[in-house]
Design a protein around this motif. Structure first.
Motif: not given
Length: 371
Positions: A8, A13, A46, A48, A230, A240
């Motif tokens: 992430t 994060a 984190d 994810t 995330a 992304s």
């Protein structure tokens, strides 16, 4: 466990997962988690990143891997079972903490969604009343026309964010009311009994197929890596995609953007994917022939792994068909399904407050014409 995923981004994060919790998710011990070299802040990870470590472990034993296998099990079923009317009870319980979350309500006016009269409050078929609190795209209801026969029932399920933690909360709790709003999110528990009716449809427009194939090819070739994302990065789907990572929500929003740029009426959708385990899911819809047609590049991407004979039939069905395990939610396409009161995304474990049970699958008289 390999590191075949992108962590992430540092600015997004959220370090809220202990080594002990990560060890549970990854089916290892704290030393095994530490050996992965995941980023830590004050001894926390984190989530994810933890989920992606599990999804890409290759062991087949982590909770995310097992959950995905169960989640996608229906892909290997007979094509009729993807579309036949299916009766579900879906409930949102109190979260297993003192924290209050706002959860998205289902879009009971969406195509293929029928609120059953024998629902939790005995109310008649139709949408509940209440003042809307969010935005929802327009849609119209369909009614199933096939005669029912007894079908198999799945066990209780729980829904979780990408990289599910797994674990069932038990069957839907009795006595919960219908949602008190028709759009957006609400903090009070609710329960609905719905019939989800799928439909096979093949989009033939060359421009739509080209956009769909382009997104799917990016996932298939690894040009864009499919992984857990995330929630803050889902909200910035273009970033992304540019980073080379995507999940169902990101891929659906990217495809919707491309279709709108081509002049089509398109939207991204999010809702609950129901099954032996659960998840939230995202996809794209394009308006054709007076109806919203679903386009699901991530389902198509996963079909090769989870479908029969390479998943060809299911892959083709992802280009326009509606499946009977997706309950769309009445929220804006950029909205998370679970929110904290301040409007920020809820932690992944909040999705454990959602449970679902399949009561009956009304199998079709004739085999669906999937080619």
């Amino acid at each position: 466990m390999s590191r075949r995923f992108e962590p992430t981004p540092p600015d997004l994060a959220v370090f809220d997962t202990t080594l002990a919790d990560a060890a549970t998710v990854l089916r290892t011990d704290e030393a095994g988690v530490a050996a992965l070299g995941l980023r830590q802040v004050d001894g926390l990870l984190d989530y994810t990143d933890v989920a992606n470590a599990g999804l890409h472990s290759g062991t087949g034993a982590t909770v995310p891997e097992l959950a995905r296998r169960l989640l996608m099990r229906f892909v290997a079923a007979e094509p009729d079972d993807w579309f036949a009317p299916a009766d579900w009870t879906v409930a949102v319980h109190r979260a297993a903490s003192d924290e209050t979350f706002h959860v998205a309500v289902p879009d009971l006016g969406a195509e293929g969604v029928e609120l059953l009269a024998d629902g939790p409050t005995g109310s008649p078929t139709g949408s509940p009343t209440g003042s809307p609190t969010g935005s929802s795209a327009d849609s119209s209801a369909d009614s199933p026309t096939d005669s029912p026969t007894d079908g198999p029932a799945d066990g209780p399920t729980s829904s979780s964010a990408d990289g599910p933690t797994g674990g069932s909360t038990g069957g839907p709790a009795g006595g919960l009311p219908l949602p008190i709003v028709t759009e957006g999110h609400q903090s009070s528990p609710y329960q609905v009994r719905v019939r989800l009716t799928g439909e096979y449809y093949d989009v033939t427009d060359r421009r739509i197929r080209a956009a769909f194939d382009d997104v799917l090819d990016a996932l298939d070739t690894g040009a864009v890596r499919y992984q857990a994302i995330a929630e803050p990065l889902r909200a910035d789907h273009r970033r992304s995609w540019e980073l080379g990572v995507a999940d169902c929500v990101v891929a659906g929003r990217v495809l919707a953007d491309r279709l709108r740029a081509e002049g089509f009426r398109a939207r991204a959708r999010r809702g609950f994917l129901l099954g032996l385990v659960g998840n939230d899911h995202g996809w794209c819809e394009v308006h054709l022939d007076g109806r919203w047609r679903a386009l699901d590049p991530v389902f198509a991407h996963l079909a090769a792994e989870h479908g029969r004979d390479g998943g060809g039939q299911f892959r083709a069905a992802c280009r326009g068909s509606r499946f009977n395990r997706l309950l769309p939610c009445a929220v804006a396409e950029s909205a998370a399904l679970f929110l904290r009161p301040a409007g920020t995304p809820a932690p992944a474990w909040a999705f454990g407050a959602v449970s679902a049970r399949l009561h009956q699958l009304h199998r079709l008289r004739r085999r669906a014409a999937v080619t």
